[in-house]
Design a protein around this motif. Structure first.
Motif, PDB file in Angstrom:
ATOM      1  N   THR A  30       0.809  -1.216   0.000  1.00 39.59           N
ATOM      2  CA  THR A  30       0.000   0.000   0.000  1.00 39.59           C
ATOM      3  C   THR A  30       0.846   1.272   0.000  1.00 39.59           C
ATOM      4  OG1 THR A  30      -0.135  -0.020   2.431  1.00 39.59           O
ATOM      5  CG2 THR A  30      -1.885  -1.145   1.208  1.00 39.59           C
ATOM      6  N   ARG A  67      -7.643  -5.660   6.169  1.00 39.47           N
ATOM      7  CA  ARG A  67      -6.469  -4.972   5.618  1.00 39.47           C
ATOM      8  C   ARG A  67      -5.830  -5.772   4.493  1.00 39.47           C
ATOM      9  NH1 ARG A  67      -2.332  -4.067   9.932  1.00 39.47           N
ATOM     10  NH2 ARG A  67      -1.340  -2.808   8.316  1.00 39.47           N
ATOM     11  N   SER A  70      -8.226  -5.504   1.345  1.00 47.05           N
ATOM     12  CA  SER A  70      -8.253  -4.150   0.776  1.00 47.05           C
ATOM     13  C   SER A  70      -6.910  -3.788   0.145  1.00 47.05           C
ATOM     14  CB  SER A  70      -8.632  -3.126   1.853  1.00 47.05           C
ATOM     15  OG  SER A  70      -7.678  -3.070   2.889  1.00 47.05           O
ATOM     16  N   LEU A 163     -14.330  -6.340   5.909  1.00 42.39           N
ATOM     17  CA  LEU A 163     -14.061  -5.890   4.543  1.00 42.39           C
ATOM     18  C   LEU A 163     -14.686  -4.525   4.275  1.00 42.39           C
ATOM     19  CD1 LEU A 163     -14.424  -9.145   2.391  1.00 42.39           C
ATOM     20  CD2 LEU A 163     -12.456  -8.247   3.612  1.00 42.39           C
ATOM     21  N   SER A 166     -12.710  -1.742   6.150  1.00 43.32           N
ATOM     22  CA  SER A 166     -11.382  -1.474   5.587  1.00 43.32           C
ATOM     23  C   SER A 166     -11.448  -0.752   4.251  1.00 43.32           C
ATOM     24  CB  SER A 166     -10.601  -2.782   5.430  1.00 43.32           C
ATOM     25  OG  SER A 166     -11.225  -3.633   4.486  1.00 43.32           O
ATOM     26  N   HIS A 167     -12.583  -0.825   3.546  1.00 44.12           N
ATOM     27  CA  HIS A 167     -12.689  -0.178   2.235  1.00 44.12           C
ATOM     28  C   HIS A 167     -13.323   1.204   2.290  1.00 44.12           C
ATOM     29  CE1 HIS A 167     -11.803  -4.219   0.601  1.00 44.12           C
ATOM     30  NE2 HIS A 167     -11.424  -3.566  -0.474  1.00 44.12           N
ATOM     31  N   HIS A 170     -11.213   4.229   1.441  1.00 45.07           N
ATOM     32  CA  HIS A 170     -10.736   4.285   0.063  1.00 45.07           C
ATOM     33  C   HIS A 170     -11.747   4.917  -0.893  1.00 45.07           C
ATOM     34  CE1 HIS A 170      -8.181   0.553   1.285  1.00 45.07           C
ATOM     35  NE2 HIS A 170      -7.689   1.686   1.733  1.00 45.07           N
ATOM     36  N   GLY A 183     -12.612   0.611  -3.730  1.00 46.31           N
ATOM     37  CA  GLY A 183     -13.417   0.836  -2.537  1.00 46.31           C
ATOM     38  C   GLY A 183     -14.905   0.812  -2.826  1.00 46.31           C
TER      39      GLY A 183
END
Length: 293
Positions: A30, A67, A70, A163, A166-167, A170, A183
């Motif tokens: 990332t 994490r 993503s 999920l 974590s998105h 984004h 995202g």
């Protein structure tokens, strides 16, 4: 080579050490693309896959699955169309002809690692939908992530919350196109499948989807409108009205007819669920807007 494979596999034997290595790998994947090369990302993702394939990291994956997924999803979208050549060892570099160079597709590597993530927690159905076919554009990538989330909602709903959470970061307008596509694709699919039955996630999903209905990228607008339409009838009156306004505005999208058609489909899904008080103020203007269709 085999020695490198053994080194990566040995890192998975100790849970504490494996967790620390995963932290470093995620930082590489990332990381800022100006500071981290694509080759480093691919190497990190490949190493992660080798560790996961030992099937000894279930505890680490369960705690970090949001994490992990993503990060790999971002790697997938931002690497579309990119490849790099593996030239072998440094000692053989001068002897290697151009025809012997081997090109690696970062997208395929990230998909393989995603499969390993889900396989390591027993979500084999989810892993199965992540095929190895090449992805040509953002739309195909969004479709793949949507199929992944559909499978998660149906067969591994315990992971939906991680999920989604974590998105959400984004989806900010300041994120690059590739990040927003990943995202919103995940959040839209989660909304379409009602977050695997977890109603507590509806507000968390609805807010970024509604915000992204005016995104600068047509694909993101289309995905956001589809997701917002799926949730609209399940939200409180204020959120339902906001979704309705976004869908009506989407009918007049001047840059992409597909966005307009998505808004029309969303309205067709939502209108039967509205009360008379919600629908009456929009009847006249809505009739004029949908007339061209």
């Amino acid at each position: 080579d085999s020695d490198t494979v053994l080194i990566w596999q040995s890192l998975a034997q100790d849970i504490r050490l494996a967790g620390e290595v995963v932290e470093v790998i995620l930082e590489v994947i990332t990381g800022d693309q100006e500071a981290v090369t694509q080759a480093q990302c691919v190497s990190a993702a490949t190493g992660l896959g080798l560790m996961l394939d030992t099937r000894k990291m279930e505890e680490v994956v369960r705690s970090e699955i949001g994490r992990l997924v993503s990060s790999l999803a971002l790697m997938l979208t931002r690497s579309l169309g990119q490849k790099f050549s593996v030239l072998g060892s440094q000692t053989s570099l001068s002897k290697l002809a151009a025809s012997q160079k081997r090109s690696l597709d970062p997208g395929s590597v990230s998909m393989a690692s995603l499969r390993s993530v889900f396989s390591s927690v027993g979500a084999v159905v989810v892993a199965g939908v992540l095929d190895t076919g090449s992805l040509g554009d953002y739309s195909q990538c969004a479709g793949l992530l949507a199929r992944m989330m559909e499978a998660v909602c149906s067969h591994a709903p315990v992971h939906v919350s991680s999920l989604v959470t974590s998105h959400v970061p984004h989806t900010q307008a300041t994120c690059p196109d590739s990040v927003r596509v990943a995202g919103i694709a995940v959040l839209s699919a989660a909304a379409e499948h009602e977050a695997g039955g977890d109603k507590s996630l509806f507000p968390l999903l609805h807010a970024p989807l509604l915000q992204s209905c005016s995104d600068g990228l047509p694909l993101v607008r289309r995905l956001a409108l589809a997701g917002a339409a799926s949730l609209a009838s399940l939200m409180e009156d204020k959120q339902t009205r906001a979704s309705l306004s976004a869908l009506v505005a989407g009918l007049e999208d001047s840059h992409c007819s597909t966005v307009s058609l998505t808004s029309l489909r969303g309205l067709a899904h939502l209108l039967p669920h509205l009360s008379a008080s919600q629908l009456q103020p929009l009847v006249s203007s809505l009739a004029l807007k949908v007339r061209p269709y």
